[in-house]
Scaffold this motif. Structure first.
Motif, PDB file in Angstrom:
ATOM      1  N   UNK A 187       0.859  -1.182   0.000  1.00  0.00           N
ATOM      2  CA  UNK A 187       0.000   0.000   0.000  1.00  0.00           C
ATOM      3  C   UNK A 187       0.897   1.234   0.000  1.00  0.00           C
ATOM      4  N   UNK A 188       0.765   2.054  -1.030  1.00  0.00           N
ATOM      5  CA  UNK A 188       1.594   3.251  -1.147  1.00  0.00           C
ATOM      6  C   UNK A 188       0.806   4.539  -0.917  1.00  0.00           C
ATOM      7  N   UNK A 189      -0.500   4.446  -0.898  1.00  0.00           N
ATOM      8  CA  UNK A 189      -1.365   5.579  -0.541  1.00  0.00           C
ATOM      9  C   UNK A 189      -2.604   5.050   0.161  1.00  0.00           C
ATOM     10  N   UNK A 190      -3.069   5.820   1.149  1.00  0.00           N
ATOM     11  CA  UNK A 190      -4.346   5.490   1.770  1.00  0.00           C
ATOM     12  C   UNK A 190      -4.299   4.409   2.832  1.00  0.00           C
ATOM     13  N   UNK A 191      -3.166   4.267   3.527  1.00  0.00           N
ATOM     14  CA  UNK A 191      -3.107   3.255   4.586  1.00  0.00           C
ATOM     15  C   UNK A 191      -4.143   3.543   5.669  1.00  0.00           C
ATOM     16  N   UNK A 192      -4.527   4.809   5.822  1.00  0.00           N
ATOM     17  CA  UNK A 192      -5.547   5.138   6.818  1.00  0.00           C
ATOM     18  C   UNK A 192      -6.883   4.471   6.484  1.00  0.00           C
ATOM     19  N   UNK A 193      -7.147   4.265   5.195  1.00  0.00           N
ATOM     20  CA  UNK A 193      -8.362   3.547   4.802  1.00  0.00           C
ATOM     21  C   UNK A 193      -8.291   2.098   5.263  1.00  0.00           C
ATOM     22  N   UNK A 194      -7.148   1.468   5.043  1.00  0.00           N
ATOM     23  CA  UNK A 194      -6.963   0.083   5.484  1.00  0.00           C
ATOM     24  C   UNK A 194      -7.124  -0.017   6.999  1.00  0.00           C
ATOM     25  N   UNK A 195      -6.617   0.974   7.718  1.00  0.00           N
ATOM     26  CA  UNK A 195      -6.738   0.963   9.174  1.00  0.00           C
ATOM     27  C   UNK A 195      -8.196   1.104   9.616  1.00  0.00           C
ATOM     28  N   UNK A 196      -8.989   1.861   8.855  1.00  0.00           N
ATOM     29  CA  UNK A 196     -10.415   1.963   9.176  1.00  0.00           C
ATOM     30  C   UNK A 196     -11.102   0.607   9.000  1.00  0.00           C
ATOM     31  N   UNK A 197     -10.710  -0.111   7.948  1.00  0.00           N
ATOM     32  CA  UNK A 197     -11.266  -1.448   7.735  1.00  0.00           C
ATOM     33  C   UNK A 197     -10.838  -2.366   8.881  1.00  0.00           C
ATOM     34  N   UNK A 198      -9.573  -2.302   9.225  1.00  0.00           N
ATOM     35  CA  UNK A 198      -9.029  -3.125  10.302  1.00  0.00           C
ATOM     36  C   UNK A 198      -9.772  -2.893  11.618  1.00  0.00           C
ATOM     37  N   UNK A 199     -10.160  -1.641  11.865  1.00  0.00           N
ATOM     38  CA  UNK A 199     -10.834  -1.296  13.114  1.00  0.00           C
ATOM     39  C   UNK A 199     -12.210  -1.944  13.243  1.00  0.00           C
ATOM     40  N   UNK A 200     -12.752  -2.438  12.147  1.00  0.00           N
ATOM     41  CA  UNK A 200     -14.060  -3.098  12.177  1.00  0.00           C
ATOM     42  C   UNK A 200     -13.959  -4.585  12.510  1.00  0.00           C
ATOM     43  N   UNK A 201     -12.747  -5.078  12.654  1.00  0.00           N
ATOM     44  CA  UNK A 201     -12.571  -6.491  12.953  1.00  0.00           C
ATOM     45  C   UNK A 201     -13.056  -6.851  14.351  1.00  0.00           C
ATOM     46  N   UNK A 202     -13.678  -8.028  14.472  1.00  0.00           N
ATOM     47  CA  UNK A 202     -14.181  -8.480  15.770  1.00  0.00           C
ATOM     48  C   UNK A 202     -13.653  -9.871  16.118  1.00  0.00           C
ATOM     49  N   UNK A 203     -12.763 -10.374  15.338  1.00  0.00           N
ATOM     50  CA  UNK A 203     -12.216 -11.711  15.550  1.00  0.00           C
ATOM     51  C   UNK A 203     -11.569 -12.171  14.274  1.00  0.00           C
ATOM     52  N   UNK A 204     -11.637 -13.456  13.996  1.00  0.00           N
ATOM     53  CA  UNK A 204     -11.107 -13.995  12.743  1.00  0.00           C
ATOM     54  C   UNK A 204     -12.287 -14.359  11.849  1.00  0.00           C
ATOM     55  N   UNK A 205     -12.799 -13.358  11.161  1.00  0.00           N
ATOM     56  CA  UNK A 205     -13.965 -13.571  10.319  1.00  0.00           C
ATOM     57  C   UNK A 205     -14.444 -12.268   9.726  1.00  0.00           C
ATOM     58  N   UNK A 206     -15.725 -12.167   9.380  1.00  0.00           N
ATOM     59  CA  UNK A 206     -16.251 -10.940   8.775  1.00  0.00           C
ATOM     60  C   UNK A 206     -16.158  -9.755   9.737  1.00  0.00           C
ATOM     61  N   UNK A 207     -16.046  -8.545   9.200  1.00  0.00           N
ATOM     62  CA  UNK A 207     -16.028  -7.356  10.053  1.00  0.00           C
ATOM     63  C   UNK A 207     -17.402  -7.098  10.661  1.00  0.00           C
ATOM     64  N   UNK A 208     -17.469  -6.122  11.561  1.00  0.00           N
ATOM     65  CA  UNK A 208     -18.715  -5.827  12.268  1.00  0.00           C
ATOM     66  C   UNK A 208     -19.783  -5.259  11.356  1.00  0.00           C
TER      67      UNK A 208
END
Length: 221
Positions: A187-208
């Motif tokens: 990822x060379x641009x927009x890592x903050x977007x990936x971090x927003x996706x990551x923040x929706x994680x609730x375990x090992x599976x689909x996001x919230x």
């Protein structure tokens, strides 16, 4: 005479005060409207799962003299992946062509493990779909899966570097994976977007809540 002078002084003071008020009003009215960056994921519905289809692998690899990127437009924002055409020549070409053909459009991130990876690229939304073919680009023995690295998912029984269409973006500083997964870019641009996706994680599976990939745009320069 003194009365006249006093009256003139008052009028002058009022005039100056009036001018001062106009200046303040003008200054206050000359405001610049700024656009606030979207910092939250949108509430969207997941698209309907679809069959992955049977696709043909690309006939050629990408021109290594050019820079090749994939721009992901998602419900959490945009991020750009620069492909590694040296160490993952076959896989980079595969993702580029799949993106050109709209394969990743209207898909989801079906697996989000906070502080580890966010994973997508499966139109079936099951974690078991693929394009109907595989490529093999074994990573170097000293490969590190650090934050921002984009690599390819595979099953435990497949050989090192085997790839279909499912990719993951590393969100941990160093997640300690063995050198089994083809590293296709970063990822060379927009890592903050990936971090927003990551923040929706609730375990090992689909996001919230669903995270939708609206489009993936392939470009070369």
């Amino acid at each position: 005479m003194r009365s006249v002078l006093a009256l003139l002084a008052c009028l002058l003071a009022l005039a100056l005060a009036g001018c001062g008020g106009d200046d303040d009003e003008a200054a206050g009215g000359d405001t610049t409207t700024t656009t606030t960056e979207i910092t939250e994921c949108q509430d969207v519905e997941a698209p309907e799962p679809r069959e992955p289809g049977s696709n043909d692998p690309p006939a050629d690899t990408l021109d290594e003299s050019l820079t090749h990127t994939l721009t992901f437009d998602t419900s959490c924002g945009t991020f750009v992946v620069t492909l590694d055409t040296e160490s993952a020549r076959e896989t980079a070409a595969s993702l580029f062509v799949l993106a050109e053909n709209g394969y990743f459009d209207d898909t989801i991130f079906h697996r989000v493990v906070p502080g580890f990876v966010v994973q997508g690229g499966d139109p079936t939304q099951t974690g078991g779909g693929g394009p109907g073919y595989s490529t093999v680009d074994p990573p170097p023995t000293d490969a590190k899966y650090t934050k921002g690295v984009v690599a390819m998912a595979k099953s435990a029984v497949e050989s090192a570097g085997t790839s279909g269409s499912q990719f993951f973006v590393v969100t941990g500083d160093d997640i300690g994976l063995p050198p089994e997964y083809a590293i296709v870019g970063e990822v060379t641009e927009g890592m903050e977007t990936v971090e927003r996706i990551d923040a929706l994680g609730v375990g090992d599976g689909p996001p919230s809540k669903p995270v939708v990939v609206n489009t993936v745009t392939a470009a070369s320069s």
